[in-house]
Design a protein around this motif. Sequence first.
Motif, PDB file in Angstrom:
ATOM      1  N   GLY A  36      40.203  21.115  34.418  1.00 23.71           N
ATOM      2  CA  GLY A  36      40.613  22.272  33.631  1.00 23.71           C
ATOM      3  C   GLY A  36      41.712  21.946  32.648  1.00 23.71           C
ATOM      4  O   GLY A  36      42.494  21.025  32.838  1.00 23.71           O
ATOM      5  N   ALA A  46      39.458  28.128  34.865  1.00 25.43           N
ATOM      6  CA  ALA A  46      38.239  27.640  34.218  1.00 25.43           C
ATOM      7  C   ALA A  46      37.498  26.655  35.111  1.00 25.43           C
ATOM      8  O   ALA A  46      36.281  26.767  35.309  1.00 25.43           O
ATOM      9  CB  ALA A  46      38.590  26.989  32.879  1.00 25.43           C
ATOM     10  N   MET A  49      35.988  28.339  38.267  1.00 26.88           N
ATOM     11  CA  MET A  49      34.847  29.215  37.946  1.00 26.88           C
ATOM     12  C   MET A  49      33.576  28.399  37.732  1.00 26.88           C
ATOM     13  O   MET A  49      32.500  28.756  38.234  1.00 26.88           O
ATOM     14  CB  MET A  49      35.154  30.041  36.693  1.00 26.88           C
ATOM     15  CG  MET A  49      36.067  31.215  36.913  1.00 26.88           C
ATOM     16  SD  MET A  49      36.300  32.167  35.380  1.00 26.88           S
ATOM     17  CE  MET A  49      34.620  32.734  35.075  1.00 26.88           C
ATOM     18  N   ILE A  50      33.681  27.310  36.987  1.00 29.99           N
ATOM     19  CA  ILE A  50      32.501  26.509  36.680  1.00 29.99           C
ATOM     20  C   ILE A  50      31.963  25.842  37.944  1.00 29.99           C
ATOM     21  O   ILE A  50      30.767  25.886  38.241  1.00 29.99           O
ATOM     22  CB  ILE A  50      32.820  25.453  35.609  1.00 29.99           C
ATOM     23  CG1 ILE A  50      33.235  26.131  34.285  1.00 29.99           C
ATOM     24  CG2 ILE A  50      31.643  24.534  35.391  1.00 29.99           C
ATOM     25  CD1 ILE A  50      32.162  26.987  33.653  1.00 29.99           C
ATOM     26  N   ASN A  79      29.672  29.592  31.775  1.00 26.68           N
ATOM     27  CA  ASN A  79      30.409  29.494  30.516  1.00 26.68           C
ATOM     28  C   ASN A  79      30.513  30.858  29.834  1.00 26.68           C
ATOM     29  O   ASN A  79      31.558  31.208  29.271  1.00 26.68           O
ATOM     30  CB  ASN A  79      29.724  28.487  29.595  1.00 26.68           C
ATOM     31  CG  ASN A  79      30.556  28.165  28.375  1.00 26.68           C
ATOM     32  OD1 ASN A  79      31.761  27.903  28.476  1.00 26.68           O
ATOM     33  ND2 ASN A  79      29.935  28.196  27.216  1.00 26.68           N
ATOM     34  N   LEU A  82      33.080  32.744  31.593  1.00 28.54           N
ATOM     35  CA  LEU A  82      34.387  32.235  31.175  1.00 28.54           C
ATOM     36  C   LEU A  82      34.862  32.960  29.918  1.00 28.54           C
ATOM     37  O   LEU A  82      36.035  33.339  29.798  1.00 28.54           O
ATOM     38  CB  LEU A  82      34.273  30.731  30.914  1.00 28.54           C
ATOM     39  CG  LEU A  82      35.536  29.872  31.028  1.00 28.54           C
ATOM     40  CD1 LEU A  82      36.063  29.877  32.441  1.00 28.54           C
ATOM     41  CD2 LEU A  82      35.204  28.439  30.600  1.00 28.54           C
ATOM     42  N   THR A  86      38.166  35.533  29.505  1.00 29.08           N
ATOM     43  CA  THR A  86      39.175  35.308  28.462  1.00 29.08           C
ATOM     44  C   THR A  86      39.376  36.564  27.622  1.00 29.08           C
ATOM     45  O   THR A  86      40.504  36.905  27.251  1.00 29.08           O
ATOM     46  CB  THR A  86      38.754  34.133  27.566  1.00 29.08           C
ATOM     47  OG1 THR A  86      38.591  32.964  28.378  1.00 29.08           O
ATOM     48  CG2 THR A  86      39.809  33.846  26.510  1.00 29.08           C
ATOM     49  N   THR A  97      37.364  23.685  30.307  1.00 34.40           N
ATOM     50  CA  THR A  97      37.199  22.680  31.353  1.00 34.40           C
ATOM     51  C   THR A  97      36.112  21.688  30.988  1.00 34.40           C
ATOM     52  O   THR A  97      35.154  22.006  30.289  1.00 34.40           O
ATOM     53  CB  THR A  97      36.857  23.346  32.705  1.00 34.40           C
ATOM     54  OG1 THR A  97      36.792  22.351  33.717  1.00 34.40           O
ATOM     55  CG2 THR A  97      35.522  24.075  32.647  1.00 34.40           C
ATOM     56  N   THR A 165      34.463  26.350  27.058  1.00 36.95           N
ATOM     57  CA  THR A 165      35.573  27.271  26.779  1.00 36.95           C
ATOM     58  C   THR A 165      35.131  28.734  26.781  1.00 36.95           C
ATOM     59  O   THR A 165      35.932  29.615  26.506  1.00 36.95           O
ATOM     60  CB  THR A 165      36.181  26.967  25.401  1.00 36.95           C
ATOM     61  OG1 THR A 165      35.189  27.195  24.396  1.00 36.95           O
ATOM     62  CG2 THR A 165      36.692  25.538  25.319  1.00 36.95           C
ATOM     63  N   GLY A 166      33.855  28.974  27.054  1.00 40.12           N
ATOM     64  CA  GLY A 166      33.324  30.327  26.923  1.00 40.12           C
ATOM     65  C   GLY A 166      32.641  30.547  25.586  1.00 40.12           C
ATOM     66  O   GLY A 166      31.989  31.573  25.381  1.00 40.12           O
ATOM     67  N   ARG A 396      39.076  34.664  42.538  1.00 38.71           N
ATOM     68  CA  ARG A 396      38.015  33.782  42.032  1.00 38.71           C
ATOM     69  C   ARG A 396      37.936  32.494  42.855  1.00 38.71           C
ATOM     70  O   ARG A 396      36.848  31.988  43.128  1.00 38.71           O
ATOM     71  CB  ARG A 396      38.263  33.468  40.546  1.00 38.71           C
ATOM     72  CG  ARG A 396      37.941  34.637  39.622  1.00 38.71           C
ATOM     73  CD  ARG A 396      37.972  34.228  38.171  1.00 38.71           C
ATOM     74  NE  ARG A 396      39.295  33.982  37.679  1.00 38.71           N
ATOM     75  CZ  ARG A 396      40.061  34.891  37.088  1.00 38.71           C
ATOM     76  NH1 ARG A 396      39.611  36.124  36.934  1.00 38.71           N
ATOM     77  NH2 ARG A 396      41.267  34.595  36.658  1.00 38.71           N
TER      78      ARG A 396
END
Length: 468
Positions: A36, A46, A49-50, A79, A82, A86, A97, A165-166, A396
């Motif tokens: 991350g 990040a 989550m992934i 993603n 993510l 954000t 990440t 990064t989303g 999370r």
Amino acid sequence: MAIAFNFAARSDVGMVRTNNEDSGYAGPHLLAMADGMGGHAGGDVASSMIVGALVGLDGESFSGVDATEALLRRITSANVELGHVTEEDPDLDGMGTTLIAILRARDKLVLAHIGDSRAYVVRAGEVSQITKDHSFVQSLVDEGRLTSEEASTHPQRSLVTRVLTGAEGKEPDVVVRQAIVGDRYLICSDGLSDYVARDTIDEILTTESKPGACAERLVQLALRAGAPDNVTVVIGDVVDLNQFVPSDSPQIVGAAAAIRRHTRPIPVTPAAKAAALSQEASGRSADDDVELAEEGPRGRTATILRAVGVSLLAVILLVGGGYAAWSWTQAQFYVGVNDGRVAVFKGVDQTLGPVDLSQPETTSSIDIDDLPNSYRERLGRGITMPTRTDAASLVRNLEVQAQACRFAKSQGRSCGTVPSTWTTPTPTPTPSGTPTPSGTPSGTPTGPAPTSSTSPLQPSSPSISPNA
């Protein structure tokens, strides 16, 4: 032939960082590691989550094509999530990440890779790097402007050109490899590859027979080399299940496994000050009721007025102090249990007579029974968090553990965690404008502890982001 991984995962915070933003997962059919970045902006969120989104793939039966589609689908979905996180929490803007994941599909291995984390394979005593960094210096190497040796010490070697990064369009490279019994796979964060010489890594990989001992030695070598960054190592040896049956309890390390510990501070609140003043006022009134020899008896009216005045002062202070105390409690957060599920509570886990000083703010879908006993016990007592964002991050992280436990139980296995202990202090902000290495492992890998696994990413065209 039935095959699987004999696996191990280890992570450490490094010599400088104060929080672990790496996340690692090792299971019989899935290896994953995410580094991350974003510092206080949520690199640990990040990465966890992934990695958490991939846990459910461990143990599924896939063909090579199906596994590729399933892996990419999970990564893409995570993603997108993510990006949503954000948008909902501006404090997390800039997080991202890297990711390396290896998923077994019958006699094939599907490898997905994005960022500058690395994967290696050991075959017949020879070690080969099987990923290419998505980084600025690697692009210079590809163009012939730098040698590999020059790239290893280049001051901008931490600048990555592709990470999750989303944002849309950030997809990993995917390759399918033949799974060969006897092969050893290593995936690691740059906390290892940037600070331990390649020939040293090769030597440990080829001479240390057990995955756990091998991962431990690599992490310790990185620390002895003074690695300031998080260092995370995941190892999987391809084994024939007819000849060797490995552990089936997955190991989760770094941010994905950590539950942050925060001791409740002893605040100097307005309520405490009001209580002290009230006691002082009461003390003065008691003293004033004492008649001094040289004064003689006081008048009845003066005595009554003084008593009324002192009482009014005490009431005002107590009411004001009570309101201040209530206001303070409503600015606190903790993670606990609501109707059998993990929830974020606003307030403090206490009652004042008939008044409950907290109420659930959000209740997750995590069933408390899907977590290990040690986690359930701590959640039953309430885990105090300094901010709402920290509480949400903890939830999370718990979702990752719950997914791993649900999978283990579905396979008739015990719910396993990491054979190490983490201690993750509160993170300190990274000075703006300074590219720093990503990720920060927490503590020494010696057993799980429900405690709490780096620089802004602003991709442009081409997107170059400091990998912290």
